[in-house]
Structure formats: structure tokens, C-alpha cells
Design an enzyme around this catalytic site. Structure first.
Site, PDB file in Angstrom:
ATOM      1  N   HIS A 134       3.554   6.991  11.120  1.00 17.11           N
ATOM      2  CA  HIS A 134       4.741   6.937  10.259  1.00 17.11           C
ATOM      3  C   HIS A 134       6.023   7.331  11.008  1.00 17.11           C
ATOM      4  CE1 HIS A 134       2.781   6.970   5.963  1.00 17.11           C
ATOM      5  NE2 HIS A 134       2.363   5.985   6.733  1.00 17.11           N
TER       6      HIS A 134
ATOM      7  N   GLU B  64       0.825  -1.212   0.000  1.00 20.86           N
ATOM      8  CA  GLU B  64       0.000   0.000   0.000  1.00 20.86           C
ATOM      9  C   GLU B  64       0.853   1.253   0.000  1.00 20.86           C
ATOM     10  OE1 GLU B  64      -2.267   3.402   1.701  1.00 20.86           O
ATOM     11  OE2 GLU B  64      -0.482   2.412   2.495  1.00 20.86           O
TER      12      GLU B  64
END
Length: 901
Positions: free
Chosen positions: A333, A230
Site C-alpha cells: 500500500h 476490493e
């Protein structure tokens, strides 16, 4: 001397209302003044504040509620967060898993397959379970994003890996399946617990639960896609929906994503244009959390990200629903995105909701052929996580128009009844001596609208002042602090406007409460009418700010016969009742905005000061929630004193941050790191004849927020760092994502060459003349796992064709050139699996002028990113030099630049 009869007549006349002919304007004004001589003091305004705090507390309780996680020992047919958490820890302990790495394409796949085999072994015999590992090679697709960030780019991939599971009842004849998608790959340098391993864990436990469910509760089948690419971006979903053998079975998609860690999962887009999906979610979700406001913001292009949901809709024609965790976006992240940071309550909540929705969808008659049930968009929102209100968009457009007309008619009838009343008292439904005219209402409207403008302008001015003083992002670790930092100045701006307006209005008219009540209703109706012309579904919030005050304040003010001594408190209560539901909805949505946009502004680029965004958001929250209470302020005992008080306390948070009492970044609780990425790069530039022009090496240092490089400029290791000037295709820098428009101001720290990468194996493999004006270039070179090409044709040249994605009519997507010279640049992102091969492609460059005056055709940049693997010693030293509150995302890259001729 009066006679007795005359005295009786005089006494009788005293008890009768005055004749209209003798009722002068002076008499009315005197009577009105005497009967309206009430005002609001400190206790009343304290009551308003308490009311707002109470509503916020109710929202706060809702925001922080998580169900009790169910243990391992719970029923096999129930979703258990503890069972799901074992999958989460098993996968995240592998560490970062970028697509193309051994950890992702081999180790993670092994862990997932082991779990799936155990789940299949325990399954009810009434189900068929098929497991497939998909490895897809060589395809490309493209995205175009329009909005604030206009980007068109192409994505191509090679040998990426997905794990797919198909579940159906034995002997089932249904060919309609529900696709459930989540990805197990990560960005570099993070184990990706929230993005998106927890969703994979939820999927695995959901699959186990379904396979223990009575088959009579299931009609249609399921496809569970554990997506291995992804972050590539979006390559895994495209590989499935375009190439997998089960792709045509999928009719509806449920996508599970994350932009934060923990908390409540949020449904931020549905459809498109299939109301039954939202209806199914509303009935089946145990803990609903959704709003069309988020859908409109996300789909506007304001937010620089995307999800697999878009791939399934755009390239597979599917419809569905998109979930995402949005709380605590600070760890998204980063290295802090660990499994320990996700509470089991969040897993339990998500699992029960997803399980309920897919079970309900499996019994839906709409699933056989969803395309037949396309009936337009839906307005939807939940109320404190208890239930969902939803209705068709076309109904909202009609309701908005009717509401605007009703407000206007109600205003007219009040004016008419006042004008023709014989005593000037029979106004509306009850007796009222509060004067109202067209002039006073229009003047009130002007004051109200100017107060809105003043609120935003005052907050923005404070933000601009702080930006100029270099006092930036002080609110970052606590976004709600901006309610005090920018919200109080916004409130002061509103009060100041109303104070000045009151002084002016008293000279020409009476600043009565009805004038301002209808001034607000007409102002909001005008804004609603404008929003309706653009078919903005989020206007439902404004609709409630009209209907509720209309019923409680305007109609209630006329209908309730207050005693004179109770009039002050009665009007205040009507304002509180009329504002209660709209204020609650506004605060509830505001909580979502603060939770999402606060952390997001730490990674949205170097061009926009986050203080401006938070100032406008806080000003909007304040003037929306407090606007109707300005009617009360118009009748304050001492408007000036209250204005001065708010002005003084507005200075306190400003002085607090200017004195340096709040720091934006932290490596401790709460974890709110500063983000940047560092790329140890080696660059090589070639001329038209492949001759070497120059080469250099060093670290590209790129901050991700407006504060930029300031926090590390004084670190000795970075003393030679300098601003980088663009000198090649796409600035001569190895951008992986096409984010040059928002991530600018790069810095360059000279350093040694990369010691563990190889030079580009070939420059131009071959070129040939297709025609007198078209030259074809062939390329064939090795890319480790991730790569890019950046192509900028010279003046008088265009890219006429290439071997990668183009539309059915031959169009090739391009993005605006970063130099702003009206040129176009073509941007390609490449990703490959662990068993990667060389990247082969060709492109045709066409001269638009066939006179032969154009020699150099285009600038081509080729980047090879080394996300998996060891880092250079120089890059490692740079990381060690950073303070612990800076979280860097680092890797190595080669950049090769060619002049095609």
C-alpha cells in the site's frame, strides 16, 4: 586375627551390594554426589549455539528458495512467469487504480479484456470460454469483527465493475465450478503490483495454461473473477456472489491476496471445516507453505484487515482456500509497490501452486456437493516447504489428552520404581543414581514456570525502558534484530531464575537432570491441557515440545547405558535430539511472525508500542527454543560466570540502539518508510435548522505507528500543526475505514479551502413523522467515488430502521462509540464506479422516551473522498516538505456535520 575363612567371607562381602538395612541416606547422597560430579563447560554451550544456528540456517534456506522462472519459450501447457509478468506490467503501468477512477473502471478493464480475448483465441477447441463485464448497482452488506478490535460496520456500493470468465468443457453437464478471485483495483497513490495485480497476472497465465490443457485432465469448470472493487472495501466480491448470473455455479473459492511483496505465497486460512480442501492442497501444491497458527491469529481479529474470502464464505456459503504474499510488507500500500519489486521466481512459484491446486480440485468428487463433506476443522502445517502434516482437530484434542496422561503415568512409574528399588539404583529401564522425588520435581516445575515469566518480564521491561526513553521502533528495518535486543535479556531472565532456583534447590533437594526433565514435561503438559480446554489448534507446536523430549530425553535417559566418562556428552546429545524437530518448527513459524508482524507494526495505529509486541514475540521464541537446555545449565561448571556473561552481552544491543546507531526508517535498500496519511479537508457544521455554525479547512495529518508525529514536528512547513480535538460525529474527521480505535492522536494543520470541490448539494432532502416517536430522514446527494456516513444517536434515541443492510430479524450493526461513553455509532462506507450517481438512503430515528423532552435526535457526519483526481496545491506542498523516508497516502475530502432534530 581373622581366620582364612573369615577373610574370604569379608572379601566376598566387599563385592556384594550393600544390604538395604545398612544403606543409609548419607551413604546414598555420598554415592550420588560422587557418581554425578560432572558439569558442562564453554564447549558444550558453544555446541548448543551451533545447533540452534544450524537449524536457523536450514529455515533460512527454505524461506529464500524460489523456483527458476520459466521463459516465454516454455511449453504452452506449463505456467510461465515471464508470460505472466507481461500482464503485471501492462496493468501496473496505468498507475493507481482506485475503484471509480477512469484508470480502474475503464483503462484496466480494457487491458484485461484485450488479454482475455487473446487467450480465448488461442484456446483448445474443446473448451467453452465466456467473458462477461459485470456492473452492479445499489446494494449493501455488513461485517462484524470481534476480538481486540471490535467493529461493526456497513458497506454499500454503486456501479462497481468486475470482469468474469467462465471456462468449461464443451457438452459438460457439471454445475459445480471453482471460483478463482483476485482484484485489480488499488488504494490511492500506488500502482499495487503486489496488492493485487500480480495475482491477476497469475490468474491470466493460469487461465491460458488451462485452456491449453488436455480436457481429459479437467472435470469441473472454472470461474475467474477479476475483481474491480476490493479496496472499496470488498464490494466487488459481494457484487459477484450476490448478483452475478454465474454465482450459483461456484462451489469452492481460491482467493489470491497480498499483505507483502514477493517471496512465497502463504495459505493462511482454509475451509471452514472442510478437510478435503487442505488434503487437496497438500497433494497438489508443489511448494507448500501454510500453518493453522496463522489461521487462528487472522481469524481472532488481532489483524486489522480482511479479504474477499470472508465475503464468499459469509454471503455465498462457499468453502475454499486463501493465499497471500506476506514478505516485504514495507512496500504494501505504498508508492514502492511496483512490478519491478516482484521477482519472477515468486510469480512462478505462485503460478505452479495455484495451477496444481485448481486442476486437482477440478477432478475432486467432493466438488459436486461440498456441503455434505463438512467434517470439522483441520490442524495443518508444512515442514520446511517440503510436505504438509494435517489431521482432524478432534484427533488433536484426543492426542493432547492422551499425551498429558502418558506424561503423568510415566512420571509416577519412575517415582515408584525409585522408591522400591532395593539399591536405589534400579530406576527406570537402566541403573541411575540421579535422585528424583515429587518434591524436587515440583520445585523444578516452579523454577521452570517462573523462568518463563521472567523471560517475558525482562524483555518487556527493556521494551518499556526504551519506550520511556523515546527510543522507538529501532528494529523496524530489521525485525530479527529483536532476537538480540529483547531475546538476550529474556535469556538472561531465564538464566537468573534458574541460578537462584539452583541455589535454593541445593538447600532442600538435589537439582538432578531428571527432576528438571520431568518438570518441563509436566509444565508443558499442564499448559497443553489448558489449551485443549479452549480447543486451540496451534497447540500442536506445544505437543511436539512434549512428545519429542519425552521419547529422546526422558525415556532415552533411562534406556541408554552411558559410560561414566561419556555421561555428560550423552545427556547433551539426548537434549539436542529431543529438541531438534520442535526447535525447527518453532524457528520456522517464528520466521513467518517476524516477516509479517515487523512491517505490520508500522501501520497498526498509534495506541500500541510495537516494541512491546516484538519484545514478547522475541521472549517467546527464546524461552521456547532454549527451555529444555536449562537442564544443561543446571549442571554448568560455573553457572554464575555464564549468567554474568549473558547479562553483559545483553547490554550491547541496548546501548547500541540508545546511542542512535539504528534508525527505523529508510528510503533506500532496504526500503522501510514511515507511513502516514494526509487529508486536505474542508469541514462544515450545521445546526438543527440547517443554519451554518462553523467551517474550517486544513490538512488532517495522521501517523500510523506509535512514534506518531515526532519525525515531522520540526519541519518548517508544519510549524502551525496542532493536536486535533474531537468536535463532531466520529471525531469530526473524514475517516474512510472504521479505524478510530487504533488510529488516534490526529493532528491538524490549518490551510486554505479546497479550490476544486463543490459544497454538498443538499443537506436533508426530506423528513417525515412515521409515528409519534419515529422520524424518518431522506437523503439524496452526490458522492464522487467514495464516501461515509457516521451516525451517533443522542441519549434516549436509537436507529430503528434504515434503507441499508440489516439482518433478517431487522438488526442493524453498530460499532462502539469512539468516545467510550457507552453509546453506539453507525458507520457506513460507500463506493461507486466511474459512472457514479447520487447516493440515496433513508433512516428512522426513534425516541425511546415519548414525553417529548428529546429534541435533537442524532449527530450525522457525511464525508466525500476525492481519491482519483488532482491534489490541491497546499497538499502538494505538504508532500514536498516531507523527507524521502516518509511515505504518505494523501487525498482531499469534504466533511459535513448535521444535527438531526
Amino acid at each position: 586375627m581373622a581366620t582364612q575363612g573369615q577373610g574370604m567371607r569379608n572379601r566376598r562381602n566387599e563385592n556384594q551390594p550393600p544390604n538395604i538395612r545398612n544403606y543409609t541416606s548419607e551413604t546414598y547422597k555420598s554415592s550420588n554426589k560422587n557418581k554425578s560430579s560432572f558439569g558442562y563447560g564453554i564447549p558444550n554451550f558453544v555446541g548448543i549455539v551451533f545447533f540452534l544456528i544450524s537449524l536457523y540456517y536450514a529455515v533460512f534456506l527454505t524461506e529464500n528458495f524460489l523456483p527458476t522462472p520459466k521463459p516465454f519459450s516454455s511449453s504452452k501447457e506449463e505456467f510461465s512467469a515471464e508470460r505472466a509478468a507481461t500482464h503485471l506490467f501492462d496493468i501496473t503501468k496505468l498507475g493507481p487504480r482506485t475503484a471509480g477512477s477512469y484508470e480502474n473502471d475503464v483503462s484496466a478493464v480494457r487491458v484485461i479484456l484485450k488479454a482475455l480475448k487473446q487467450i480465448k483465441l488461442m484456446a483448445n477447441e474443446a473448451y467453452d470460454v465466456d467473458i462477461d463485464v459485470q456492473t452492479e448497482t445499489g446494494d449493501s452488506f455488513a461485517f462484524v469483527r470481534s476480538g481486540i478490535i471490535n467493529i461493526g460496520y456497513t458497506i454499500t456500493y454503486n456501479n462497481i465493475t468486475n470482469v468474469v470468465v467462465k471456462v468449461s468443457k464443451k457438452a459438460s453437464v457439471s454445475s459445480s465450478y471453482i471460483l478463482i478471485n483476485a482484484h485489480f483495483d488499488t488504494v490511492p497513490n500506488t500502482e499495487g503490483a503486489s496488492d493485487d495485480t500480480v495475482s491477476c497476472a497469475v490468474m491470466l497465465e493460469t487461465l491460458r495454461t488451462i485452456l491449453q490443457t488436455n480436457p481429459d485432465q479437467i472435470n469441473h469448470g472454472f470461474i475467474f473473477l477479476l475483481n474491480g472493487a476490493e479496496e472499496g472495501p470488498l464490494a466487488g466480491s459481494h457484487a459477484f456472489i450476490k448478483h452475478h448470473k454465474w454465482k450459483d455455479l461456484a462451489k469452492v473459492v481460491i482467493n489470491l491476496e497480498a499483505a507483502g511483496s514477493g517471496g512465497r505465497e502463504f495459505v493462511f486460512q482454509t475451509g471452514p471445516e472442510h478437510p478435503w480442501i487442505l488434503e487437496t492442497y497438500a497433494k497438489a501444491a508443489k511448494y507448500p507453505y501454510t500453518s493453522v497458527v496463522a489461521q487462528e491469529i487472522f481469524q481472532s481479529g488481532v489483524i486489522p484487515s480482511d479479504t474477499d474470502f470472508r465475503v464468499f464464505v459469509q454471503y455465498g456459503g462457499l468453502v475454499g482456500i486463501d493465499f497471500a504474499f506476506i514478505n516485504n510488507g514495507y512496500v504494501y500500500h505504498t508508492k514502492y509497490d511496483s512490478a519491478k519489486a516482484i521477482p519472477n521466481g515468486s510469480i512462478q512459484r505462485a503460478g505452479e501452486n495455484v495451477l496444481g491446486v485448481i486442476k486437482a480440485m477440478s477432478m475432486s468428487p467432493y466438488l459436486e456437493n461440498p456441503g455434505e463433506y463438512k467434517h470439522g476443522n483441520t490442524v495443518f502445517f508444512d515442514v520446511l516447504g517440503s510436505f504438509i502434516i494435517h489431521y482432524p482437530k478432534r484427533m488433536q484434542l484426543l492426542m493432547n489428552n492422551i499425551t498429558c496422561i502418558v506424561v503423568l503415568l510415566f512420571f509416577i512409574q519412575r517415582l515408584v520404581r525409585f522408591k522400591f528399588s532395593s539399591t536405589k539404583e534400579h530406576v527406570g529401564i537402566r541403573h541411575s543414581t540421579d535422585q528424583m522425588s515429587i518434591g524436587s520435581t515440583l520445585l523444578a516445575m516452579v523454577i521452570i514456570i517462573l523462568s518463563w515469566v521472567a523471560a517475558i518480564a525482562t524483555a518487556f521491561t527493556v521494551a518499556h525502558l526504551l519506550v520511556k526513553l523515546n527510543v522507538l521502533n529501532t528494529w523496524y528495518s530489521s525485525p530479527k534484530f529483536t532476537i538480540f535486543l529483547y531475546g538476550l535479556p529474556a535469556l538472561f531472565g531465564m538464566l537468573l531464575t534458574h541460578y537462584i532456583g539452583n541455589v535454593i534447590m541445593r538447600k532442600v533437594s538435589n537439582p538432578s537432570i531428571p527432576s528438571f526433565v520431568y518438570g518441563h514435561l509436566l509444565s508443558h503438559s499442564l499448559l497443553l491441557f489448558i489449551m485443549n480446554q479452549y480447543e486451540i489448534m496451534s497447540s500442536f507446536l506445544l505437543w511436539f515440545w512434549i512428545v519429542s523430549p519425552l521419547f529422546f530425553v526422558a525415556i532415552g535417559y533411562d534406556a541408554v547405558p552411558f559410560l561414566p566418562e561419556k555421561k555428560e556428552m550423552g545427556i547433551l546429545c539426548l537434549h539436542i535430539l529431543g529438541s531438534a524437530f520442535p526447535v525447527m518448527l518453532t524457528i520456522y513459524h517464528g520466521e513467518v511472525f517476524y516477516a509479517f508482524f515487523g512491517p505490520l507494526l508500522g501501520r497498526t495505529g498509534t495506541q500500541l508500542p510495537g516494541d512491546y509486541v516484538m519484545a514478547v514475540l522475541s521472549a517467546l521464541m527464546v524461552f521456547v527454543c532454549c527451555s529444555y537446555f536449562m537442564n544443561i545449565y543446571q549442571h554448568a561448571n560455573n553457572m554464575k560466570r555464564f549468567l554474568v556473561f549473558i547479562g553483559i552481552i545483553s547490554l550491547v544491543p541496548i546501548l547500541y540502539v540508545v546511542m542512535g546507531k539504528m534508525q527505523p526508517y529508510s528510503a533506500k535498500d532496504p526500503i522501510t518508510p514511515k507511513r502516514l496519511f494526509q487529508v486536505h479537508m474542508q469541514r462544515t457544521f450545521y445546526g438543527p435548522d440547517s443554519q451554518l455554525l462553523k467551517e474550517d479547512s486544513g490538512i488532517w495529518v495522521q501517523p500510523l505507528d506509535y512514534i506518531g508525529i515526532q519525525p515531522i514536528q520540526k519541519i518548517p512547513f508544519y510549524k502551525d500543526m496542532r493536536s486535533h480535538k474531537c468536535d463532531g460525529a466520529y471525531c469530526g474527521l473524514p475517516y474512510y475505514y472504521a479505524m478510530r480505535k487504533i488510529i488516534q492522536e490526529p493532528y491538524y494543520l490549518p490551510g486554505p479551502k479546497l479550490d476544486n470541490t463543490s459544497p454538498l448539494t443538499t443537506s436533508i432532502y426530506r423528513k417525515e413523522m412515521i409515528s409519534r416517536t419515529i422520524t424518518r430522514f431522506y437523503f439524496d446527494f452526490y458522492v464522487p467515488a467514495y464516501g461515509n456516513i457516521y451516525l451517533t444517536p443522542r441519549d434516549g434515541v436509537r436507529l430503528s430502521d434504515w434503507s441499508m443492510y440489516k439482518t433478517s430479524d431487522g438488526h442493524i450493526y453498530a460499532m462502539d462509540d469512539y468516545m467510550g461513553e457507552g453509546k453506539q455509532a453507525h458507520y457506513v462506507l460507500y463506493s461507486s464506479g466511474y459512472y457514479s450517481t447520487s447516493w440515496k438512503f433513508w433512516l428512522d430515528l426513534e425516541k425511546l422516551d415519548d414525553t417529548g423532552t428529546v429534541n435533537e435526535l442524532a449527530d450525522l457526519g457525511i464525508t466525500r473522498h476525492y481519491f482519483p483526481g488532482k491534489k490541491s496545491r497546499f497538499l502538494y506542498m505538504s508532500q514536498k516538505a516531507l523527507p524521502d523516508w516518509i511515505c504518505d497516502n494523501s487525498w482531499m475530502a469534504n466533511y459535513d456535520h448535521f444535527t438531526l432534530a
